[in-house]
Design a protein around this motif. Sequence first.
Motif, PDB file in Angstrom:
ATOM      1  N   GLY A  43       2.824  -9.202   4.809  1.00  0.00           N
ATOM      2  CA  GLY A  43       1.892  -9.571   3.753  1.00  0.00           C
ATOM      3  C   GLY A  43       2.277  -8.965   2.427  1.00  0.00           C
ATOM      4  N   ASN A  44       1.405  -9.161   1.452  1.00  0.00           N
ATOM      5  CA  ASN A  44       1.619  -8.617   0.111  1.00  0.00           C
ATOM      6  C   ASN A  44       0.731  -7.397  -0.087  1.00  0.00           C
ATOM      7  N   TYR A  45       1.312  -6.338  -0.649  1.00  0.00           N
ATOM      8  CA  TYR A  45       0.605  -5.090  -0.882  1.00  0.00           C
ATOM      9  C   TYR A  45       0.865  -4.631  -2.317  1.00  0.00           C
ATOM     10  N   THR A  46      -0.140  -4.003  -2.922  1.00  0.00           N
ATOM     11  CA  THR A  46       0.054  -3.377  -4.229  1.00  0.00           C
ATOM     12  C   THR A  46       0.388  -1.915  -4.002  1.00  0.00           C
ATOM     13  N   VAL A  47       1.551  -1.504  -4.520  1.00  0.00           N
ATOM     14  CA  VAL A  47       2.007  -0.126  -4.397  1.00  0.00           C
ATOM     15  C   VAL A  47       1.927   0.524  -5.771  1.00  0.00           C
ATOM     16  N   SER A  48       1.202   1.643  -5.865  1.00  0.00           N
ATOM     17  CA  SER A  48       1.036   2.362  -7.125  1.00  0.00           C
ATOM     18  C   SER A  48       1.596   3.765  -6.978  1.00  0.00           C
ATOM     19  N   VAL A  49       2.212   4.262  -8.052  1.00  0.00           N
ATOM     20  CA  VAL A  49       2.815   5.592  -8.022  1.00  0.00           C
ATOM     21  C   VAL A  49       2.352   6.385  -9.237  1.00  0.00           C
ATOM     22  N   SER A  58       3.322   0.495 -10.891  1.00  0.00           N
ATOM     23  CA  SER A  58       2.652  -0.341  -9.901  1.00  0.00           C
ATOM     24  C   SER A  58       3.448  -1.625  -9.713  1.00  0.00           C
ATOM     25  N   GLU A  59       3.649  -2.019  -8.471  1.00  0.00           N
ATOM     26  CA  GLU A  59       4.412  -3.227  -8.140  1.00  0.00           C
ATOM     27  C   GLU A  59       3.807  -3.867  -6.897  1.00  0.00           C
ATOM     28  N   THR A  60       4.122  -5.136  -6.709  1.00  0.00           N
ATOM     29  CA  THR A  60       3.715  -5.831  -5.497  1.00  0.00           C
ATOM     30  C   THR A  60       4.858  -5.799  -4.493  1.00  0.00           C
ATOM     31  N   LEU A  61       4.546  -5.409  -3.279  1.00  0.00           N
ATOM     32  CA  LEU A  61       5.503  -5.375  -2.179  1.00  0.00           C
ATOM     33  C   LEU A  61       5.192  -6.553  -1.265  1.00  0.00           C
ATOM     34  N   SER A  62       6.175  -7.419  -1.044  1.00  0.00           N
ATOM     35  CA  SER A  62       6.042  -8.519  -0.088  1.00  0.00           C
ATOM     36  C   SER A  62       6.775  -8.114   1.179  1.00  0.00           C
ATOM     37  N   LEU A  63       6.025  -7.880   2.223  1.00  0.00           N
ATOM     38  CA  LEU A  63       6.586  -7.365   3.472  1.00  0.00           C
ATOM     39  C   LEU A  63       6.607  -8.474   4.516  1.00  0.00           C
ATOM     40  N   PHE A  64       7.827  -8.769   5.009  1.00  0.00           N
ATOM     41  CA  PHE A  64       7.973  -9.825   6.013  1.00  0.00           C
ATOM     42  C   PHE A  64       8.803  -9.381   7.205  1.00  0.00           C
TER      43      PHE A  64
END
Length: 93
Positions: A43-49, A58-64
């Motif tokens: 799925g898609n996750y928002t990753v913030s640092v 902050s970026e969107t991670l698309s995990l497949f």
Amino acid sequence: VTGRIVDHNTNLGIAGASVTITGVGSATTDADGYYSFSCLGDGNYTVSVTATGYSFGSETLSLFSSLADFDFSLPTTAPVSRRPGLPWPYPAN
């Protein structure tokens, strides 16, 4: 998901940075800037640092797949100093 948070100018790891995946939780980077999360589904996750002395990232991670690397490069923030007669905070030149 594993990754590394590094200084944009030096490419050295940032220790103690906070990495948050919305809806999942947070992790703190180790002495070399590495972090990890387990048990994430596709799925898609928002990753913030965030890290002291650095700009927010902050970026969107698309995990497949079950494993992914997700690295960040953070720029430092501008220094701040107080100048007489000016409102605080005021960025230094």
